[in-house]
Structure formats: C-alpha cells, structure tokens
Design a protein around this motif. Structure first.
Motif, PDB file in Angstrom:
ATOM      1  N   ASP A  91      83.905  73.774  50.165  1.00 18.40           N
ATOM      2  CA  ASP A  91      84.402  72.534  50.691  1.00 18.40           C
ATOM      3  C   ASP A  91      85.333  72.351  50.965  1.00 18.40           C
ATOM      4  O   ASP A  91      86.650  72.981  50.124  1.00 18.40           O
ATOM      5  N   ASN A 141      78.804  73.847  47.395  1.00 17.09           N
ATOM      6  CA  ASN A 141      78.369  74.108  48.591  1.00 17.09           C
ATOM      7  C   ASN A 141      78.057  72.716  48.939  1.00 17.09           C
ATOM      8  O   ASN A 141      76.682  71.602  48.374  1.00 17.09           O
ATOM      9  N   ILE A 142      78.570  72.252  49.819  1.00 15.89           N
ATOM     10  CA  ILE A 142      78.045  70.587  50.916  1.00 15.89           C
ATOM     11  C   ILE A 142      77.387  70.752  52.178  1.00 15.89           C
ATOM     12  O   ILE A 142      78.051  71.110  53.723  1.00 15.89           O
ATOM     13  N   LEU A 150      75.550  64.398  54.562  1.00 13.70           N
ATOM     14  CA  LEU A 150      75.990  65.465  52.921  1.00 13.70           C
ATOM     15  C   LEU A 150      76.223  65.233  52.016  1.00 13.70           C
ATOM     16  O   LEU A 150      75.345  64.341  51.760  1.00 13.70           O
TER      17      LEU A 150
END
Length: 206
Positions: A91, A141-142, A150
């Motif tokens: 990210d 992990n976005i 998001l």
C-alpha cells in the motif's frame, strides 16, 4: 545474495538502520501476516525523504513493482525495489497509524502505533523527525473498489515472503512492525518481522 546478518523488528515496535549507497536490506514477512511500514530519509537532511505521492507520479502506478525506483519529495531516487518474493501487494495510500487513529477506533488508553515507532527508531540513531511522511506499507492489502472505496483487507502473504530494497544514496531506512490489531490488516495479531542486510555488491549466487 549472501546474508550478512539478521535483525528483528519486534512486534508493535520499530527499527531504523543506515544504508550506504549500493547496500540493500531484505524486509522479511516472517509469519506472513505482518505489515511493515517503511520510510527512508536522506542522511544529510531528514526533511528530504521518500515520498509515496511523488513515487506514484514518477512510476505511473499505485504501487511499485520490481525494478521501480522509490522517489523523494524532491523527486530524486532513494531506494529501488530490487526483488519481491511476495504477492506484490503493497500500500502507498494509507497514512501511518497514530494515537489519534486508535482513539477514533475506540481505544481509551495509549496504543502503540507506527508514527511513534518511527520517532522512537530514528531517535535511537540520534535523528529527530518532525513530521511523519506517508509510508510504503509493505505487505499491506488495501483493495480499491469500483466505487473508489478503500477496504482494510486481510493479509495475502505467506511466511518468509520478502522484498529487497537497495539504496540509491546514503540514507536511513526505518521500519515499523505495525501494531494494528483492530482492523484485519495484520490478521489482528501483530508479529515480529526480520531484516536481512546485504553488502554493496550482489554475490555470484544472486
């Protein structure tokens, strides 16, 4: 590469190291679920630092891939992502967690956080940090939704996943084994991560 040494980033804490131009560090997701917030600062001026917004512009990508430079807020290369033995999801959008983030999440008492971890780690090297740049959130992990939402996603990695970052100039690289245990990003269980330091040149077995 030949491993010189291993260093631990303790769960919920930070660590900073000095790299000379050409040296490299592997950041190891030891347990496969740990986000490692990562910053880099030029040794001559901590106000000259790795910038995610400038890196996104220069690479034309939401997150760096192998071979991509990481740029400073003066658009100068500071690190290169030399190797990525992970799913490649990192990210560049989310700010480092801080005490206000945890207050908004309902914490009544002090919660360790990446912003304070950075300040503490840099202070151990005698360097004062007056602002908290947006970090490169390794292994975080976005997912971005079609509606541009998001999501705080669950970890995608496996134990032993790692990336290698090589210095393009003398710099200080700082890390935080993110203490987030309320949202799913660390599998709600922060763990140690490891650093492996490499010499100036790549060995014959690379």
């Amino acid at each position: 590469m030949t491993i010189n040494c291993d260093e631990v980033i303790p769960a919920r804490h930070g660590k900073a190291i000095r790299l000379r131009k050409g040296e490299a560090v592997a950041v190891v997701n030891t347990h496969g679920t740990q986000v490692v917030d990562t910053w880099a600062f030029c040794v001559e001026d901590p106000a000259h630092y790795m910038s995610m917004e400038h890196t996104r512009v220069e690479n034309g990508r939401l997150m760096p891939a192998v071979g991509h430079m990481l740029f400073t807020n003066q658009r100068e290369p500071i690190l290169v992502l030399e190797e990525d033995r992970s799913p490649g999801i990192h990210d560049t959008i989310m700010a480092a967690c801080d005490r206000w983030r945890y207050e908004r999440l309902g914490c009544q008492e002090y919660h360790r956080n990446c912003a304070d971890n950075l300040v503490e780690a840099m202070a151990e090297l005698g360097v004062a940090v007056t602002e908290i740049p947006a970090p490169l959130n390794l292994f975080m992990n976005i997912p971005v939704g079609q509606d541009m939402s998001l999501t705080q996603g669950t970890p995608l990695g496996q134990p032993g996943d790692h990336v290698v970052l090589r210095a393009q100039r003398d710099c200080i690289v700082a890390f935080s084994a993110c203490p987030q245990d309320i949202t799913p990003i660390n599998g709600r269980m922060p763990t140690d991560a490891h650093l492996r330091l490499f010499p100036l040149t790549i060995g014959a077995d690379a």
